[in-house]
Write a protein that holds these residues in place. Structure first.
Motif, mmCIF file in Angstrom:
data_model
loop_
_atom_site.group_PDB
_atom_site.id
_atom_site.type_symbol
_atom_site.label_atom_id
_atom_site.label_comp_id
_atom_site.label_asym_id
_atom_site.label_seq_id
_atom_site.Cartn_x
_atom_site.Cartn_y
_atom_site.Cartn_z
ATOM 1 N N VAL A 251 24.066 -3.254 -75.979
ATOM 2 C CA VAL A 251 22.818 -3.575 -75.297
ATOM 3 C C VAL A 251 22.820 -4.924 -74.584
ATOM 4 O O VAL A 251 22.066 -5.142 -73.627
ATOM 5 C CB VAL A 251 21.637 -3.531 -76.299
ATOM 6 N N PHE A 252 23.669 -5.850 -75.008
ATOM 7 C CA PHE A 252 23.544 -7.223 -74.514
ATOM 8 C C PHE A 252 23.857 -7.416 -73.026
ATOM 9 O O PHE A 252 23.230 -8.272 -72.385
ATOM 10 C CB PHE A 252 24.363 -8.161 -75.392
ATOM 11 N N PRO A 253 24.771 -6.664 -72.421
ATOM 12 C CA PRO A 253 24.905 -6.791 -70.956
ATOM 13 C C PRO A 253 23.604 -6.454 -70.224
ATOM 14 O O PRO A 253 23.237 -7.141 -69.259
ATOM 15 C CB PRO A 253 26.017 -5.794 -70.625
ATOM 16 N N SER A 254 22.902 -5.430 -70.686
ATOM 17 C CA SER A 254 21.628 -5.067 -70.073
ATOM 18 C C SER A 254 20.575 -6.135 -70.326
ATOM 19 O O SER A 254 19.795 -6.491 -69.431
ATOM 20 C CB SER A 254 21.136 -3.718 -70.628
ATOM 21 N N ALA A 258 18.733 -8.414 -67.450
ATOM 22 C CA ALA A 258 17.279 -8.398 -67.324
ATOM 23 C C ALA A 258 16.704 -9.801 -67.404
ATOM 24 O O ALA A 258 15.799 -10.168 -66.644
ATOM 25 C CB ALA A 258 16.675 -7.524 -68.421
ATOM 26 N N LEU A 259 17.242 -10.612 -68.319
ATOM 27 C CA LEU A 259 16.764 -11.983 -68.473
ATOM 28 C C LEU A 259 17.088 -12.817 -67.234
ATOM 29 O O LEU A 259 16.282 -13.642 -66.801
ATOM 30 C CB LEU A 259 17.392 -12.619 -69.710
ATOM 31 N N GLY A 260 18.251 -12.576 -66.654
ATOM 32 C CA GLY A 260 18.663 -13.366 -65.505
ATOM 33 C C GLY A 260 17.992 -12.969 -64.205
ATOM 34 O O GLY A 260 17.747 -13.814 -63.345
ATOM 35 N N THR A 261 17.700 -11.669 -64.056
ATOM 36 C CA THR A 261 17.129 -11.199 -62.793
ATOM 37 C C THR A 261 15.629 -10.963 -62.856
ATOM 38 O O THR A 261 14.958 -10.937 -61.826
ATOM 39 C CB THR A 261 17.786 -9.873 -62.378
ATOM 40 N N SER A 262 15.091 -10.771 -64.058
ATOM 41 C CA SER A 262 13.679 -10.420 -64.242
ATOM 42 C C SER A 262 13.305 -9.198 -63.414
ATOM 43 O O SER A 262 12.205 -9.102 -62.894
ATOM 44 C CB SER A 262 12.779 -11.603 -63.870
ATOM 45 N N SER A 263 14.228 -8.241 -63.349
ATOM 46 C CA SER A 263 14.004 -7.037 -62.554
ATOM 47 C C SER A 263 14.586 -5.827 -63.268
ATOM 48 O O SER A 263 15.790 -5.789 -63.563
ATOM 49 C CB SER A 263 14.651 -7.188 -61.170
ATOM 50 N N LEU A 265 14.810 -2.851 -61.939
ATOM 51 C CA LEU A 265 15.626 -2.116 -60.986
ATOM 52 C C LEU A 265 17.011 -2.735 -60.842
ATOM 53 O O LEU A 265 18.017 -2.033 -60.807
ATOM 54 C CB LEU A 265 14.935 -2.073 -59.620
ATOM 55 N N ALA A 266 17.069 -4.063 -60.770
ATOM 56 C CA ALA A 266 18.361 -4.737 -60.645
ATOM 57 C C ALA A 266 19.234 -4.488 -61.869
ATOM 58 O O ALA A 266 20.467 -4.545 -61.784
ATOM 59 C CB ALA A 266 18.145 -6.234 -60.449
ATOM 60 N N SER A 267 18.592 -4.218 -63.014
ATOM 61 C CA SER A 267 19.331 -3.985 -64.259
ATOM 62 C C SER A 267 19.751 -2.526 -64.423
ATOM 63 O O SER A 267 20.508 -2.206 -65.355
ATOM 64 C CB SER A 267 18.469 -4.396 -65.464
ATOM 65 N N LEU A 268 19.278 -1.644 -63.546
ATOM 66 C CA LEU A 268 19.566 -0.224 -63.703
ATOM 67 C C LEU A 268 21.062 0.094 -63.669
ATOM 68 O O LEU A 268 21.536 0.868 -64.524
ATOM 69 C CB LEU A 268 18.811 0.584 -62.636
ATOM 70 N N PRO A 269 21.855 -0.434 -62.730
ATOM 71 C CA PRO A 269 23.291 -0.129 -62.763
ATOM 72 C C PRO A 269 23.967 -0.541 -64.065
ATOM 73 O O PRO A 269 24.828 0.178 -64.583
ATOM 74 C CB PRO A 269 23.836 -0.936 -61.573
#
Length: 414
Positions: A251-254, A258-263, A265-269
């Motif tokens: 889970v930690f890559p996701s 998410a923490l870095g982009t606050s998005s 959608l950006a975390s979907l890939p």
């Protein structure tokens, strides 16, 4: 991640927080100036209210219409929405439980120009959820009824075949235009909200500012508890100890994305890659994760609940059982529908204020809470998309294997 990248990702939130901080200081130390700029803030708030009805109608209806093909994907949609609703209610209960022990406002009371009366929490749910004619849906005072009717309309369009597709395409085009109007209004958001917050704070106790820190700290504690305990609980439901270990191992890559982009959608890939490493079925993950990006927003539900609890506390209103259940309903709709609206900046704040009949003066305070809790809320949203996919695979089993992984469902998210 380098400092410049972090600032870039959070630029909008940082600008808003800075504007609100300047507004607060102006209101406290230069109240005369704050009162003079009040009309600027009022104009901005009025612009938001002027666009909110078409924004809700077009965004929610077009999103549901484009996502909904009940003949082929009804089982998936029901599972996604059901799991997402559960993942909105549980974090809402978590934040309310902590708030009942630790008052987020710390006894500080907001003074309003026009004091509101506490009616004992008696709410007319019939008139909150419906109106007695179509014209009533065009009022911002009936925003909850408008959301419900927009959902129904979106489902009807999705079920109407070729005619529905034509309507859906038209709605998508109208939605793009509406989003452009919203983006134009939001160009002046820092100025408008800063001026409005300045006028609100002109007559307030400076201790009100410290109450924001208490509320945000409460959220971070609740979010951390829910992230750890909730994620483990969902994984246990999905497959016991092996599923728990599998989740925490991948889970930690996701979470960091998410923490870095606050998005979301950006975390979907990254989420799709994490799902692959977790061994989740590709034909399930490739369909469910794009849907969950739109509707599974447990972190947003926590934020919405905190906003309601905090505002009721600073206004000195009783948090009655009726308000409790209304908050759960609002948080669920906020998470499953409102927060997934593309470009719907401040729609959530307007949704809360109009649904509960709260004064407009509280909107900048809701913005402060939303902006400062956004990163952690996104972590919960993104990581629990994986948890939800685990649960959906467990619930539906082999029912989804006949869907090709190429049959992606279109998403409507910024």
């Amino acid at each position: 991640m380098r400092l410049l990248e972090v600032v870039t990702h959070y630029r909008s939130s940082l600008i808003l927080i800075l504007a609100l901080a300047i507004g607060a200081m102006t209101g406290i130390y230069f109240p005369k100036i704050a009162r003079e700029v009040a009309p600027i803030g009022q104009i901005f708030i009025n612009l938001l209210f002027m666009i909110v009805v078409p924004l809700v109608c077009l965004s929610v209806t077009s999103s549901i219409a484009s996502m909904t093909d009940l003949k082929k994907l009804g089982v998936i949609l029901l599972a996604v929405i059901g799991v997402s609703a559960m993942m909105a209610i549980i974090p809402s209960l978590t934040i309310m439980s902590l708030a009942s022990l630790f008052d987020p406002a710390q006894g500080v009371t907001l003074t309003l120009k026009n004091p509101i009366t506490d009616d004992g929490g008696h709410m007319d749910f019939v008139h909150m959820l419906t109106t007695n004619d179509f014209v009533g849906l065009l009022s911002k005072s009936n925003i909850l009824a408008l959301v419900i009717m927009s959902i129904i309309a979106g489902i009807a369009i999705g079920q109407s075949g070729e005619h529905g597709r034509k309507v859906s395409e038209m709605l998508q085009s109208l939605n793009v235009v509406t989003m452009k109007i919203v983006s134009m209004i939001m160009l002046v958001a820092p100025i408008g909200l800063g001026c409005y917050f300045a006028s609100t704070m002109a007559n307030q106790d400076p201790e009100l500012l410290t109450s924001f820190a208490h509320a945000i700290l409460l959220f971070l504690v609740a979010a951390l508890i829910y992230f750890i305990v909730g994620s483990t609980f969902y994984a246990a439901l999905a497959g016991g100890r092996p599923a728990i270990a599998n989740f925490w191992r991948n889970v930690f890559p996701s979470a960091t994305t998410a923490l870095g982009t606050s998005s979301s959608l950006a975390s979907l890939p990254v989420n799709l890659r994490s799902a692959q490493k977790m061994g989740l079925k590709e034909e399930i993950a490739d369909i469910c994760l794009p849907l969950l990006v739109n509707v599974n927003k447990g972190g947003a539900a926590m934020t919405a609940t905190l906003k309601v609890v905090f505002i009721y506390s600073v206004l000195g209103l009783d948090f009655t059982p009726e308000v409790f259940f209304m908050t759960l309903l609002l948080a669920t709709l906020y998470a499953v529908i409102v927060s997934g609206v593309p470009g719907g900046a401040f729609l959530g704040e307007i949704f809360i204020v109009t649904s509960l009949g709260l004064p407009m003066e509280v909107i900048p305070m809701l913005v402060v809470i939303g902006a400062t809790t956004d990163a952690m809320a996104t972590v919960i949203n993104v990581t629990h998309d994986l948890s939800a996919t685990q649960l959906i695979e467990k619930i539906l089993g082999k029912r989804l294997t006949f869907y090709s992984s190429k049959n992606q469902i279109p998403t409507n998210i910024d």
